[in-house]
Design an enzyme around this catalytic site. Structure first.
Site, PDB file in Angstrom:
ATOM      1  N   CYS A  10       0.810  -1.219   0.000  1.00 57.91           N
ATOM      2  CA  CYS A  10       0.000   0.000   0.000  1.00 57.91           C
ATOM      3  C   CYS A  10       0.840   1.265   0.000  1.00 57.91           C
ATOM      4  O   CYS A  10       2.001   1.263   0.416  1.00 57.91           O
ATOM      5  CB  CYS A  10      -0.912   0.016   1.224  1.00 57.91           C
ATOM      6  SG  CYS A  10      -2.242   1.244   1.090  1.00 57.91           S
ATOM      7  N   ASP A 140      -6.522  -2.978  11.088  1.00 53.19           N
ATOM      8  CA  ASP A 140      -5.327  -2.163  11.197  1.00 53.19           C
ATOM      9  C   ASP A 140      -5.214  -1.686  12.642  1.00 53.19           C
ATOM     10  O   ASP A 140      -6.194  -1.731  13.396  1.00 53.19           O
ATOM     11  CB  ASP A 140      -5.456  -0.952  10.241  1.00 53.19           C
ATOM     12  CG  ASP A 140      -4.153  -0.194  10.024  1.00 53.19           C
ATOM     13  OD1 ASP A 140      -4.189   0.817   9.305  1.00 53.19           O
ATOM     14  OD2 ASP A 140      -3.112  -0.611  10.577  1.00 53.19           O
TER      15      ASP A 140
END
Ligand SMILES: O=C(O)c1ccccc1NCC(=O)[C@H](O)[C@H](O)COP(=O)(O)O
Length: 223
Positions: A10, A140
């Site tokens: 990412c 996350d």
């Protein structure tokens, strides 16, 4: 049957980093459309980066509290295949935006210290029952700035029943990825800081080392 843990890299901002991630075997590449992020790219920049991606690798568009119109505007330029909502978006906002632009979405859950396993099971049930566009949860750590914080959270919180459908994220790197995959057995893993030499600057050797560590866990589990 052995499971191949999917891998998302990412926060890509440079052509050479896209090439490195593709060469190393990434399954998905994340582009951050959140202007407060040091990894932010414009829709035009993302379009140019995505043009280098071969078939069967998923371009993921990452948004934080963006309106449906703003998401639609990005997708009018950048050929994003999968959305990732990483802010405080409500279930309704996620479902409405995904339905409007007709794209599947990941719901990022920033895991707080007081969160219980049952909360995650219920969260996933709610989203799965609410939208045909829901693709899964991305778990996350809870960090300032919404994400990209390089922090791990307590993986023991992750319910075994939903682990096979999850994307595990937050503070992963080549040093902890084997343990993370062995302990959690997620569908996929996601990394940003752990493969960087600087914010938004990916390091090809760290990307390759991270993917190698994930593959090591996959191999160990297949024996
Ligand atoms: O990457 C960012 O800068 C970012 C900014 C704001 C919201 C989300 C962001 N990233 C989302 C991701 O999917 C990251 O890969 C994820 O937060 C894990 O980051 P890291 O702990 O650095 O591996």
């Amino acid at each position: 049957m052995s499971h191949r843990t999917r891998i998302k890299i990412c926060g890509l901002t440079r052509p050479e980093d896209v090439q490195a991630a593709v060469a190393a075997g990434a399954d998905a590449l994340g582009f951050v459309f959140y202007d407060k992020s040091p990894r932010h790219v414009s829709a035009a920049q993302a379009k140019a980066l995505i043009a280098q991606i071969p078939p069967f690798i998923t371009p993921v568009g990452l948004f934080v509290n963006a309106s449906a119109e703003a998401v639609a505007d990005v997708l009018a330029t950048a050929p994003i295949s999968l959305l990732q909502f990483h802010g405080d978006e409500s279930l309704e906002q996620c479902c409405e935006t995904a339905s409007r632009v007709r794209r599947p979405f990941l719901r990022a859950v920033r895991v707080r210290a007081d969160m219980q396993s049952a909360d995650l099971v219920e969260y996933e049930r709610q989203y799965r029952s609410s939208s045909q566009w829901f693709a899964g949860l991305l778990l996350d750590a809870f960090v300032e700035g919404y994400g990209g914080g390089g922090k791990v959270f307590d993986w023991s919180l992750i319910p075994k029943e939903i682990a096979p459908r999850l994307v595990l994220s937050g503070g992963l790197n080549a040093q902890n990825a084997t343990e993370a995959v062995a302990q959690v057995r997620p569908w996929a893993v996601d990394v940003s800081s752990g493969v960087e030499s600087g914010k938004g600057i990916k390091d090809a050797a760290r990307i390759a080392a991270f993917i190698g560590a994930v593959r090591a866990a996959d191999t160990a589990s297949s024996h």
